[in-house]
Design an enzyme around this catalytic site. Structure first.
Site, short mmCIF file in Angstrom:
data_model
loop_
_atom_site.label_atom_id
_atom_site.label_comp_id
_atom_site.label_asym_id
_atom_site.label_seq_id
_atom_site.Cartn_x
_atom_site.Cartn_y
_atom_site.Cartn_z
N ASP A 130 5.87 -4.84 -42.56
CA ASP A 130 7.12 -5.55 -42.26
C ASP A 130 7.63 -6.16 -43.56
O ASP A 130 7.05 -5.95 -44.63
CB ASP A 130 6.90 -6.60 -41.16
CG ASP A 130 8.15 -6.74 -40.29
OD1 ASP A 130 9.20 -7.11 -40.85
OD2 ASP A 130 8.10 -6.48 -39.08
N HIS A 201 12.94 -3.98 -42.00
CA HIS A 201 11.63 -4.64 -42.05
C HIS A 201 10.74 -4.01 -43.13
O HIS A 201 9.55 -3.77 -42.92
CB HIS A 201 10.95 -4.56 -40.68
CG HIS A 201 11.66 -5.39 -39.64
ND1 HIS A 201 11.64 -6.76 -39.66
CD2 HIS A 201 12.41 -5.04 -38.58
CE1 HIS A 201 12.36 -7.22 -38.64
NE2 HIS A 201 12.85 -6.20 -37.97
N GLU A 262 16.19 -3.17 -35.91
CA GLU A 262 16.84 -4.22 -36.68
C GLU A 262 17.05 -3.82 -38.15
O GLU A 262 16.50 -4.45 -39.06
CB GLU A 262 16.00 -5.50 -36.59
CG GLU A 262 15.88 -6.01 -35.16
CD GLU A 262 15.04 -7.27 -35.05
OE1 GLU A 262 15.40 -8.12 -34.23
OE2 GLU A 262 14.02 -7.40 -35.74
N ASP A 333 4.49 -14.01 -27.86
CA ASP A 333 4.68 -15.14 -28.79
C ASP A 333 5.68 -16.14 -28.20
O ASP A 333 5.79 -17.27 -28.69
CB ASP A 333 5.14 -14.66 -30.17
CG ASP A 333 6.29 -13.67 -30.10
OD1 ASP A 333 6.25 -12.76 -29.25
OD2 ASP A 333 7.24 -13.81 -30.89
C1 ACM Z 1 11.40 -6.12 -32.26
O1 ACM Z 1 11.12 -7.11 -31.56
N1 ACM Z 1 12.12 -6.25 -33.37
C2 ACM Z 1 10.96 -4.80 -31.90
#
Ligand code: ACM
Length: 455
Positions: A130, A201, A262, A333
């Site tokens: 990431d 990411h 994203e 989370d």
């Molecule tokens: C994600 O939560 N960006 C897959």
């Protein structure tokens, strides 16, 4: 049933029988399924395959009581006399661990494999890269870990308001470590699905090899959606083809994750190029539901529906296989209650009951869609979970509820929470899992004064 199988019948009124070991025979039936018969004559397991035998043995361990979850101490000797006929509802019963934001040492990943096995979960998705860290050793591109696996700093809590910790952290898995994790999981009938996230990411990779990016920048100390994505140069696609070749060499399983989420401003060529590369190698690419927006997806791509279920439904209608993981229900989370005592509360309230009440098959599907709904997975993002202890707190006991959702028939058991409290929490205690008590965090599990961002 998963946590405490509800026997279909009792032998001799269900009295306790001495445990004398078991005998397994293979018989036809659904994959992963089994029949367990315990009586004064001992325990007979009829398994439908090797995974079914493993599932039966986990049930047997559950029947033996919490003491069976310890490696030493008084060994349990009796189990209820009963007959259990059982098989999983879904073939993909997964958990994603984000080992990129905060690294989890190999020993913790092995422990997680054990925990998955105890809950009859069978897919471990490792989010290996990431913006905040690169955890996969590449022999060809060593700077990915030399530079990309170290994060200079991170915040105590939410990025909008919490201060910096002033402490570097990081780490990576060698290829030998990962081969060991894969083998350890294979012995427990758990598939390890690796993910290298492209084209967003990717700042840790860009920090190591700036020529990959549209902008430079170091391994990110903050987090969120990041404009610093990979560029569309052919040399970048070549670089990632080489990295995915190494990844596929280490991870022999069918499914290979390429992320795709994203990535502002990116057109999707790289996702398609790598998906095709993975398919040419005889594997199946696995991407977050944004990959649906990169133009026509190569056949065989599996879609993880995380922004709700709509992306998954579209993918099924377009002929893609799908794993459901909508953030509203299965992002572990996210905060577990409304209470201000929840440590670093982020996301929407996702209670144990909400997860248990979740139905993974969206309304409106006819069952005639050309794609297959493979199952579901819970996702554990670790920006705010900086240790294995924090991951335990976030994951349990909610993951037990999730495990039951993906294993059991759709009908819900009104006694689930009672069963959990009476039978399963003592097993987690025996395993040493630092779960969140049903009444709220222990004092030492709170993090007062550290801001989150509750939604
Ligand atoms: C994600 O939560 N960006 C897959």
């Amino acid at each position: 049933m998963n946590l405490l199988p509800r026997p279909v019948s009792y032998v001799d009124g269900g009295k306790l029988c001495a445990y004398q070991g078991w005998e397994t025979v293979l018989v036809d039936g659904p994959p992963g399924g089994y029949r367990l018969l315990s009586s004064d004559d001992g325990v007979l397991i009829e398994a439908h395959d090797a995974a079914g035998e493993m599932n039966a043995l986990q049930t047997l361990r559950q029947l033996l009581g919490p003491q069976a979850f310890r490696v030493a101490g008084d060994r349990p000797a009796v189990i209820p006399a009963c007959e259990i006929v059982d098989h999983p509802r879904f073939e993909w019963r997964g958990v994603m661990l984000d080992v990129a934001r905060h690294f989890l040492p190999k020993r913790e990943v092995l422990r997680w494999v054990e925990l998955l096995s105890a809950h009859k979960l069978n897919v471990l998705h490792l989010h290996l890269t990431d913006d905040q860290g690169w955890r996969f050793e590449s022999k060809r591109y060593p700077k990915l870990t030399e530079i990309g696996s170290w994060r200079e700093d991170s915040r105590f809590g939410d990025r909008r308001s919490a201060g910096m910790k002033g402490r570097p952290h990081g780490g990576f898995y060698t290829q030998d470590d990962l081969r060991e994790i894969v083998e350890y999981a294979r012995q427990r009938h758990i598939a390890v699905v690796p993910e290298i996230d492209i084209p967003g990411h990717s700042q840790a990779a860009i920090a190591a090899y700036p020529e990959l990016g549209v902008h430079g920048g170091g391994v990110w100390t903050d987090w969120g959606i990041n404009e610093r994505v990979l560029n569309t140069a052919e040399s970048t696609a070549d670089f990632y083809r080489n990295v995915f070749d190494e990844l596929m060499d280490v991870f022999p399983g069918e499914v290979i994750g390429l992320g795709g989420d994203e990535a502002p401003g990116h057109e999707g060529e790289l996702v398609r190029a790598i998906a095709e590369h993975v398919l040419r190698a005889g594997r199946r690419p696995y991407g977050w539901d944004e990959v649906m927006e990169s133009g026509p997806l190569p056949a065989g791509t599996i879609v993880a529906s995380w922004r709700g279920v709509a992306g998954g439904v579209t993918a099924l209608r377009e002929g893609h296989d799908v794993v459901m993981c909508p953030e509203e229900f299965v992002y572990l989370d996210y905060r577990q209650s409304e209470s201000p005592d929840e440590p670093i509360p982020v996301g929407t309230v996702t209670t144990l009951e909400k997860i248990y009440g979740w139905e993974p098959v969206p309304a409106g599907l006819t069952g005639e869609e050309p794609g297959r709904l493979l199952g579901a997975q819970a996702n554990i993002w670790t920006e705010h979970l900086d240790s294995a202890r924090r991951v335990d707190y976030a994951a349990f006991p909610r993951l037990a509820a999730f495990a039951e959702v993906v294993w059991s028939p759709a009908e819900k058991d009104p006694n689930f929470v009672q069963r959990l409290e009476e039978h399963h929490l003592p097993r987690l205690d025996a395993l040493g899992v630092e779960y969140r008590p049903l009444t709220g965090p222990h004092p030492w599990q709170r993090l007062p004064g550290i801001p989150g961002l509750p939604r």
